[in-house]
Design an enzyme around this catalytic site. Structure first.
Site, short mmCIF file in Angstrom:
data_model
loop_
_atom_site.label_atom_id
_atom_site.label_comp_id
_atom_site.label_asym_id
_atom_site.label_seq_id
_atom_site.Cartn_x
_atom_site.Cartn_y
_atom_site.Cartn_z
N ASP A 65 -4.10 65.77 38.87
CA ASP A 65 -3.82 64.55 39.62
C ASP A 65 -5.08 64.20 40.43
O ASP A 65 -5.47 64.95 41.33
CB ASP A 65 -2.63 64.83 40.56
CG ASP A 65 -2.22 63.60 41.34
OD1 ASP A 65 -3.03 62.66 41.48
OD2 ASP A 65 -1.07 63.59 41.82
N TYR A 160 -1.69 46.46 47.62
CA TYR A 160 -2.39 46.78 46.36
C TYR A 160 -3.62 45.90 46.23
O TYR A 160 -4.72 46.36 45.90
CB TYR A 160 -1.42 46.55 45.18
CG TYR A 160 -2.07 46.49 43.82
CD1 TYR A 160 -2.47 47.65 43.15
CD2 TYR A 160 -2.27 45.26 43.17
CE1 TYR A 160 -3.06 47.59 41.89
CE2 TYR A 160 -2.85 45.20 41.92
CZ TYR A 160 -3.24 46.35 41.28
OH TYR A 160 -3.82 46.29 40.03
#
Ligand SMILES: NC(=O)c1ccc[n+]([C@@H]2O[C@H](COP(=O)([O-])OP(=O)(O)OC[C@H]3O[C@@H](n4cnc5c(N)ncnc54)[C@H](O)[C@@H]3O)[C@@H](O)[C@H]2O)c1
Length: 275
Positions: A65, A160
């Site tokens: 990750d 975002y």
């Protein structure tokens, strides 16, 4: 692969298994790069690596990750092991618009933090870890994956959009800082890629694909290789005098913002678009 415009170069691709990242891994390997691909999804990473190897490409897989500092450290080690510490290309591809919320008013601090970690923080960390090799060797190309929504508003995804504007601003500022070391830093700003994150069927939601031409000048969704082709250019010596820019790869949507081909095919409209 020993020929091609990236022959022998070491290229790191984050999220390099599926979607745009998968296209980038395949493209760079085909151009002769020795690709180090890091991805969360072990099965997808192995499948993409097998495809690259079958085509004669050179690829190393790291499963992890990229939001975790330990993965970044392992990535730096894996990349350094390929060619005695040489790192020529870094593609910071991982990013995600999820978790999106109904609107900013209903979003939470946990969501902002998650969006920060998946869109911007790892870009700093990975770049910080791999840049010293580029500075040492006096050359390198970094390509970040931003979005058209760094430049155009997107409802339900304000954080975002803000973090990706951050990716593009980081791209600019770092380019100014490291040009003296022979390192170029650019970004792409995709729109409307048909990928696992934004599958074409989901974007169309049953609408007639014919309608695509009314809001997407090139009339189709993007394929991973459409984006990868621009990344290959930015990584290559053909882009030797290009740094600090974010190149939209969007089929023309940013240029058309607010304008729609009329459903009746009689030109374009910036008004509500009824036949
Ligand atoms: N799809 C679009 O239309 C679009 C539009 C604008 C920007 N982008 C940007 O392009 C990039 C790629 O988008 P995509 O649609 O190909 O994404 P995707 O979700 O389809 O694929 C992402 C890949 O990265 C891997 N990945 C995800 N999170 C990871 C993590 N934390 N660590 C390691 N690997 C991880 C996934 O397993 C997958 O292989 C993102 O930065 C995205 O924001 C995409």
């Amino acid at each position: 692969m020993t020929t091609g415009r990236l022959a022998g170069q070491v290229a790191v691709v984050t999220g390099g298994a599926l979607g745009i990242g998968g296209g980038i891994s395949r493209r760079l390997a085909h151009a002769g790069a020795r690709v180090v691909l890091v991805d969360l999804d072990a099965a997808a990473a192995d499948a993409t690596a097998a495809e690259i190897a079958a085509a004669g490409g050179d690829v190393t897989v790291l499963v992890g990750d990229i939001r975790q500092p330990a993965t970044v450290a392992a990535l730096a080690d894996a990349a350094s092991a390929v060619a005695d510490g040489r790192i020529d290309v870094l593609v910071n591809n991982v990013g995600d618009f999820r978790p999106a919320s109904r609107d900013f008013l209903h979003s939470t601090e946990d969501q902002w933090q998650a969006l920060y970690e998946v869109n911007l923080l790892h870009v700093f960390r990975v770049t910080h870890a791999l840049l010293p090799a580029m500075v040492r060797q006096g050359s390198g190309a970094i390509i970040n994956n931003s979005t058209v929504e760094a430049f155009r508003g997107i409802p339900a995804s304000a954080p975002y959009s803000a973090f990706n504007a951050g990716v593009s601003a980081f791209t600019k500022s770092l380019a100014v800082e490291v040009g003296q070391h022979g390192v170029r830093v650019n970004a792409i700003a995709p729109d409307l890629a048909d990928t696992p994150q934004t599958p074409a069927e989901l974007m169309l939601r049953g609408r007639d694909p014919e309608l695509l031409r009314t809001w997407l000048p090139l009339g189709r969704f993007g394929r991973p290789d459409d984006y990868a082709a621009v990344v290959e250019f930015l990584a290559s010596d053909d882009a030797r005098f290009v740094t600090g820019h974010t190149i939209p790869v969007d089929g023309g949507t940013l240029a058309a913002s607010g304008w729609y081909a009329r459903a009746d095919r009689k030109g374009w409209s910036n008004m509500p678009n009824e036949a």
